[in-house]
Design a protein around this motif. Structure first.
Motif, PDB file in Angstrom:
ATOM      1  N   TYR A   1      28.683  11.670  20.182  1.00  0.00           N
ATOM      2  CA  TYR A   1      28.274  10.969  18.976  1.00  0.00           C
ATOM      3  C   TYR A   1      27.656  11.947  17.979  1.00  0.00           C
ATOM      4  CZ  TYR A   1      28.892   6.391  21.164  1.00  0.00           C
ATOM      5  OH  TYR A   1      29.415   5.281  21.764  1.00  0.00           O
TER       6      TYR A   1
ATOM      7  N   SER B   1      25.526  11.422  14.109  1.00  0.00           N
ATOM      8  CA  SER B   1      24.973  10.376  13.246  1.00  0.00           C
ATOM      9  C   SER B   1      24.455  10.969  11.943  1.00  0.00           C
ATOM     10  CB  SER B   1      23.854   9.610  13.959  1.00  0.00           C
ATOM     11  OG  SER B   1      22.743  10.450  14.222  1.00  0.00           O
TER      12      SER B   1
ATOM     13  N   VAL C   1      24.498   5.574  10.145  1.00  0.00           N
ATOM     14  CA  VAL C   1      25.871   5.500  10.646  1.00  0.00           C
ATOM     15  C   VAL C   1      26.075   6.473  11.801  1.00  0.00           C
ATOM     16  CG1 VAL C   1      28.301   5.820  10.041  1.00  0.00           C
ATOM     17  CG2 VAL C   1      26.736   4.767   8.400  1.00  0.00           C
ATOM     18  N   GLN C   2      26.868   6.042  12.766  1.00  0.00           N
ATOM     19  CA  GLN C   2      27.180   6.845  13.934  1.00  0.00           C
ATOM     20  C   GLN C   2      28.693   6.869  14.121  1.00  0.00           C
ATOM     21  OE1 GLN C   2      24.745   6.829  17.767  1.00  0.00           O
ATOM     22  NE2 GLN C   2      26.374   5.404  18.283  1.00  0.00           N
ATOM     23  N   VAL C   3      29.238   8.037  14.459  1.00  0.00           N
ATOM     24  CA  VAL C   3      30.670   8.165  14.713  1.00  0.00           C
ATOM     25  C   VAL C   3      30.895   8.886  16.026  1.00  0.00           C
ATOM     26  CG1 VAL C   3      31.212   8.231  12.251  1.00  0.00           C
ATOM     27  CG2 VAL C   3      30.939  10.379  13.504  1.00  0.00           C
TER      28      VAL C   3
ATOM     29  N   PHE D   1      29.817  14.754   6.409  1.00  0.00           N
ATOM     30  CA  PHE D   1      28.984  13.580   6.137  1.00  0.00           C
ATOM     31  C   PHE D   1      28.304  13.764   4.789  1.00  0.00           C
ATOM     32  CE2 PHE D   1      29.278  14.245  10.679  1.00  0.00           C
ATOM     33  CZ  PHE D   1      29.622  12.988  11.157  1.00  0.00           C
TER      34      PHE D   1
ATOM     35  N   ILE E   1      32.025   9.177   5.255  1.00  0.00           N
ATOM     36  CA  ILE E   1      32.630  10.039   6.261  1.00  0.00           C
ATOM     37  C   ILE E   1      33.939  10.555   5.696  1.00  0.00           C
ATOM     38  CG2 ILE E   1      33.578  10.202   8.598  1.00  0.00           C
ATOM     39  CD1 ILE E   1      31.171   7.427   7.814  1.00  0.00           C
TER      40      ILE E   1
ATOM     41  N   VAL F   1      37.035   8.305  12.067  1.00  0.00           N
ATOM     42  CA  VAL F   1      36.742   7.435  10.931  1.00  0.00           C
ATOM     43  C   VAL F   1      36.622   5.983  11.367  1.00  0.00           C
ATOM     44  CG1 VAL F   1      37.619   6.597   8.724  1.00  0.00           C
ATOM     45  CG2 VAL F   1      37.815   9.022   9.291  1.00  0.00           C
TER      46      VAL F   1
ATOM     47  N   SER G   1      35.680   4.847  14.139  1.00  0.00           N
ATOM     48  CA  SER G   1      34.533   4.605  15.024  1.00  0.00           C
ATOM     49  C   SER G   1      33.217   4.453  14.277  1.00  0.00           C
ATOM     50  CB  SER G   1      34.404   5.753  16.032  1.00  0.00           C
ATOM     51  OG  SER G   1      33.948   6.946  15.396  1.00  0.00           O
ATOM     52  N   ALA G   2      33.211   4.700  12.971  1.00  0.00           N
ATOM     53  CA  ALA G   2      31.963   4.663  12.200  1.00  0.00           C
ATOM     54  C   ALA G   2      31.325   3.284  12.281  1.00  0.00           C
ATOM     55  CB  ALA G   2      32.240   5.034  10.746  1.00  0.00           C
ATOM     56  N   THR G   3      30.067   3.260  12.689  1.00  0.00           N
ATOM     57  CA  THR G   3      29.337   2.013  12.908  1.00  0.00           C
ATOM     58  C   THR G   3      27.911   2.154  12.399  1.00  0.00           C
ATOM     59  OG1 THR G   3      30.622   1.666  14.947  1.00  0.00           O
ATOM     60  CG2 THR G   3      28.646   0.307  14.649  1.00  0.00           C
TER      61      THR G   3
ATOM     62  N   ASP H   1      20.413   5.518  16.975  1.00  0.00           N
ATOM     63  CA  ASP H   1      21.656   6.159  17.409  1.00  0.00           C
ATOM     64  C   ASP H   1      21.646   6.457  18.904  1.00  0.00           C
ATOM     65  OD1 ASP H   1      20.278   8.562  17.854  1.00  0.00           O
ATOM     66  OD2 ASP H   1      20.927   9.479  15.983  1.00  0.00           O
TER      67      ASP H   1
END
Length: 368
Positions: free
Chosen positions: A71, A73, A77-79, A150, A181, A197, A199-201, A206
């Motif tokens: 991960y 972050s 946002v976390q990817v 980022f 992102i 891209v 997976s961005a949440t 995080d």
């Protein structure tokens, strides 16, 4: 209230592998210096534009993350990013300064270290990029490599959300929460780029245990709200290193990056070093800066002891109040306690010379 300038990426500062450039800052903080460095990467260039698919991707939930993915972050946002993607600074508008030889250009994909406090030299490089310039900043394709960057969602003069293709390269841009992102990729790494891209949440905390927003973002030098004594900790299971924009205010998430230190490294390397650090703030040079000026970064260390988490604040950029603060006692920065903080996208990118020398073994603004 001071907020990080979305355009400061063009004039902030950075620290990475490769060419190291520095400039003295003679504005408000006398004696503050900035460092910048980057590595470049290779690439080559029918314009096909479309919109990213925001539908469900079938990605594994956080507790089932594949072992070959990690991960990253930024803000709230976390990817997910492949473990094989290294950390590098992407070339910027000053790409022509100290251009690497062909065998020094990275060909593998990377996570971009360039962030809101990364600097570019004030130099006009020729714009050698073809149209469309998928990389940006006029960087020629011979220096391109797949990477993810980022940016602030509100950052101006940046590509809009969407997919743009040209000559075997694809740029995917997606804004989620407070982050934009951006992934540049060749066809070989296109599947990974799409997964990153998609997976961005948006997350409040995080995967490393760092909150999107912290009280340390306030102007001044706040102390932890829940005081404890670091000397009372016999052991820790892990230490999350959470970096924030210092002085940005607490009304928005301003987390810049995070990492976690676990096991023996957390216990023997970092915790013991902090406990052994001298009592009292430092190193400080109060005569060299304005004490009212706060605009940079700071770190929250989240020390996990079983089910308990203790927040320890770390200041390291100014001429005052540098050191560790558990809310009870302030302790000075030492090489043993400060050097382990940096890694991944958690960087000390600027700072007064005294603390910078302690944390990196050299004065700020030098590559030595």
């Amino acid at each position: 209230m001071v907020e990080p300038d979305p355009d400061r990426a063009e004039r902030g500062s950075g620290l990475a592998r490769g060419l190291l450039a520095a400039a003295a800052v003679l504005a408000v903080l006398v004696g503050m210096t900035l460092t910048a460095a980057w590595l470049r990467a290779d690439g080559t260039g029918d314009d096909d534009r479309s919109t990213p698919d925001d539908s469900a991707t079938g990605l594994a939930p956080a507790d089932e993350l594949a072992t070959d993915w990690r991960y990253e972050s930024f803000r709230d946002v976390q990817v997910q990013v492949p473990v094989a993607w290294e950390y590098r600074g992407s070339p910027g508008s000053d790409w022509c300064v100290g251009e690497p030889s062909p065998d020094e250009i990275p060909s593998g994909p990377y996570v971009d270290l360039r962030g809101p406090y990364w600097g570019s030299l004030s130099i006009l490089c020729p714009n050698e990029a073809a149209t469309p310039d998928l990389h940006g900043d006029g960087v020629p394709r011979r220096l391109w490599a797949p990477h993810v960057s980022f940016e602030f969602a509100e950052q101006r003069d940046r590509p809009e959300d969407g997919i743009t293709k040209d000559g075997g390269w694809t740029r995917i841009v997606r804004t989620v929460g407070g982050a934009r992102i951006r992934v540049l990729t060749d066809d070989t790494h296109l599947a990974d780029a799409r997964r990153i891209v998609d997976s961005a949440t948006v997350v409040e905390v995080d995967a490393n245990g760092c909150e999107a927003t912290s009280a340390i973002q306030a102007k001044g030098y706040p102390r932890p709200s829940r005081a404890f004594d670091v000397l009372d900790l016999g052991s820790v299971d892990s230490i999350a290193v959470c970096q924030y924009a210092h002085g940005a205010g607490t009304d928005k998430p301003w987390k810049l990056g995070s990492r976690v230190i676990s096991g023996d490294a957390a216990q023997n390397l970092l915790l013991s070093a902090i406990q052994e650090a001298p009592v009292g703030s430092g190193p400080n040079t109060p005569e060299t800066c304005s004490h009212d000026y706060v605009d940079g970064t700071a770190v929250v260390l989240r020390l996990r002891e079983g089910d308990r988490v203790h927040d320890l604040y770390v200041y390291y950029e100014s001429c005052i109040n540098n050191g560790f603060d558990d809310g009870t006692t302030r302790r000075s920065l030492t090489a043993a306690s400060c050097e382990p903080l940096w890694g991944g996208r958690v960087l000390q990118m600027s700072g007064s010379s005294a603390p910078f020398r302690v944390c990196h073994g050299r004065p700020a603004g030098t590559g030595k």
